[in-house]
Design a protein around this motif. Structure first.
Motif, short mmCIF file in Angstrom:
data_model
loop_
_atom_site.label_atom_id
_atom_site.label_comp_id
_atom_site.label_asym_id
_atom_site.label_seq_id
_atom_site.Cartn_x
_atom_site.Cartn_y
_atom_site.Cartn_z
N ASP A 22 0.83 -1.21 0.00
CA ASP A 22 0.00 0.00 0.00
C ASP A 22 0.86 1.25 0.00
N VAL A 23 1.94 1.21 0.79
CA VAL A 23 2.83 2.38 0.86
C VAL A 23 3.51 2.60 -0.48
N LEU A 24 3.88 1.53 -1.16
CA LEU A 24 4.47 1.66 -2.49
C LEU A 24 3.52 2.39 -3.44
N LYS A 25 2.24 2.08 -3.35
CA LYS A 25 1.25 2.66 -4.27
C LYS A 25 0.90 4.09 -3.89
N THR A 26 0.66 4.33 -2.60
CA THR A 26 0.13 5.63 -2.17
C THR A 26 1.19 6.61 -1.69
N GLY A 27 2.33 6.09 -1.21
CA GLY A 27 3.35 6.96 -0.63
C GLY A 27 3.00 7.42 0.77
N GLU A 28 1.91 6.90 1.32
CA GLU A 28 1.47 7.32 2.66
C GLU A 28 2.28 6.59 3.73
N LYS A 29 3.10 7.35 4.45
CA LYS A 29 3.93 6.77 5.51
C LYS A 29 3.03 6.30 6.65
N GLN A 30 3.45 5.21 7.30
CA GLN A 30 2.60 4.69 8.36
C GLN A 30 3.35 3.73 9.28
N PHE A 31 2.77 3.54 10.46
CA PHE A 31 3.27 2.54 11.39
C PHE A 31 2.51 1.23 11.20
N VAL A 32 3.21 0.13 11.46
CA VAL A 32 2.59 -1.18 11.56
C VAL A 32 2.85 -1.71 12.96
N GLU A 33 1.81 -2.09 13.65
CA GLU A 33 1.92 -2.65 14.98
C GLU A 33 1.92 -4.17 14.88
N ILE A 34 2.92 -4.81 15.46
CA ILE A 34 3.02 -6.27 15.43
C ILE A 34 2.86 -6.79 16.85
N ASP A 35 1.80 -7.56 17.05
CA ASP A 35 1.49 -8.11 18.37
C ASP A 35 2.00 -9.54 18.44
N LEU A 36 3.00 -9.75 19.29
CA LEU A 36 3.57 -11.08 19.46
C LEU A 36 3.29 -11.63 20.86
N LEU A 52 8.86 11.30 11.96
CA LEU A 52 7.69 10.42 12.00
C LEU A 52 6.39 11.22 11.86
N ASP A 53 6.51 12.42 11.27
CA ASP A 53 5.33 13.28 11.12
C ASP A 53 4.58 13.03 9.82
N GLY A 54 5.15 12.16 8.96
CA GLY A 54 4.48 11.86 7.71
C GLY A 54 4.71 12.88 6.62
N GLY A 99 6.07 -10.24 23.06
CA GLY A 99 6.23 -8.79 23.05
C GLY A 99 5.48 -8.11 21.92
N HIS A 100 5.87 -6.86 21.69
CA HIS A 100 5.27 -6.04 20.63
C HIS A 100 6.39 -5.34 19.86
N MET A 101 6.14 -5.08 18.57
CA MET A 101 7.06 -4.34 17.73
C MET A 101 6.29 -3.24 17.00
N ARG A 102 6.94 -2.12 16.83
CA ARG A 102 6.37 -1.04 16.03
C ARG A 102 7.31 -0.79 14.86
N VAL A 103 6.76 -0.80 13.65
CA VAL A 103 7.57 -0.71 12.44
C VAL A 103 7.09 0.46 11.59
N TRP A 104 8.01 1.32 11.22
CA TRP A 104 7.70 2.49 10.40
C TRP A 104 7.96 2.16 8.93
N ASP A 125 12.57 13.78 20.64
CA ASP A 125 11.42 13.05 21.18
C ASP A 125 11.11 11.88 20.26
N ALA A 126 11.03 10.69 20.85
CA ALA A 126 10.81 9.47 20.06
C ALA A 126 9.49 9.50 19.32
N ALA A 127 8.55 10.34 19.75
CA ALA A 127 7.27 10.46 19.05
C ALA A 127 7.39 11.33 17.81
N ILE A 128 8.47 12.10 17.73
CA ILE A 128 8.65 13.04 16.61
C ILE A 128 9.55 12.46 15.53
#
Length: 319
Positions: free
Chosen positions: A63-77, A128-130, A91-96, A144-147
């Protein structure tokens, strides 16, 4: 460095998605900073952990290849009941996910590779502001890790193999397999050559002092002394121990008697005695190795232990 080499190749084809693990909690298969590349044809390189979690990343990457819309993927392990999980590691992983494309992206990747190949660290800042694109910072920065996700990329570990004999031949294969850049030094061109060492990025068929000068600025240098004699060990150590940038690892092959002889000779020089404590001698982990191939595996295991901070203990003892 391998990941960014793959990204460079992917950008030659067209746009590519770079997936980066930006945060983790609990037990997960990969570390923060692990990356995966998806090229314009949908082919993936490297891994962020495999399994259903990585499959989710790959689906979103399309989807990102097509749209160029940056996003996070949450992986629940977590393996928690009544939740859609992608594994049971705990655990959990967050992937940009971000699409890289165009000349600006190519130039950035080229600069990252240039610095890493010269043995220099480089700090990559990924907003990470898109809206804003990744960029390099001359200094490590606190954000800031959120930025933004900030990572100082270290040059790949380089293993200088001093001595191109039977053990050196096998060690080059093992070191290359586990991700080390391989440099071979021996003053005998009939032993130190590209035909015998196709894995080597450099062949230094010259005296050891010249070879170490060539590698003077590399920030992530490991050295394995697998020479044909005591005097070669001594000369190599005298130069390695006086590098302005200390080696990450120096290992020396030989019996305990040979090692003691070298230590005794070094103690007669002006090299501080405490530096001897940094030498791994005899080299390798005690796995009962006898053949050159087995000795190479033993040394390779010790290299991984030092690089990753392991203990060398059998994992079964921790069960």
């Amino acid at each position: 460095m391998n990941c960014f080499q793959q990204l460079a190749h992917a950008l030659d084809i067209g746009p590519a998605v770079l997936a980066t693990v930006t945060s983790i909690t609990g037990s997960v298969p990969r570390e923060v900073g692990a990356r995966l590349v998806v090229d314009a044809n949908g082919q993936a390189f490297n891994t962020v952990g495999g399994g259903a979690g990585e499959a989710k990343v790959l689906r979103q990457a399309q989807d990102v290849l097509k749209t160029g819309e940056k996003q996070f993927v949450e992986i629940d392990l977590s393996g928690a009941p009544q939740r859609q999980t992608q594994g049971i590691c705990g655990g959990h992983m967050r992937v940009w996910l971000e699409r890289w494309q165009g000349e600006a992206a190519k130039s950035l990747v080229d600069e990252i590779l240039r610095q890493l190949q010269q043995g220099q660290a480089v700090t990559l800042v990924t907003p990470l502001d898109g809206a804003n694109a990744p960029y390099l910072s001359e200094d490590a920065v606190e954000v800031d890790a959120a930025i933004a996700f900030v990572q100082t990329l270290q040059p790949p570990p380089m293993l200088l193999i001093v001595g191109a004999g039977h053990v050196g031949l096998q060690l080059a294969k093992v070191a290359h397999l586990i991700g080390f850049q391989v440099v071979v030094q021996d003053d005998r061109p009939e032993w130190a050559n590209a035909d015998l060492y196709p894995q080597a990025s450099q062949i230094l068929a010259e005296p050891i002092d010249n070879a170490i000068t060539t590698l003077a600025t590399h920030q992530n240098l490991y050295a394995a002394l697998v020479t044909r004699g005591y005097t070669y060990d001594l000369e190599a150590l005298q130069h390695l121990l006086q590098r302005t940038i200390p080696c990450q690892y120096i290992g020396m092959i030989g019996s305990e008697k040979r090692v003691r002889q070298v230590y005794g000779a070094i103690a007669q020089t002006d090299i501080p005695r405490e530096k001897l404590a940094t030498i791994y001698g005899p080299i390798g982990l005690d796995i009962g190795a006898l053949t050159p191939e087995e000795i190479a595996v033993s040394i390779g295991a010790e290299l991984i232990m030092v690089q990753r901070g392991g203990t060398g203990r059998s994992l079964s003892l921790n069960a």
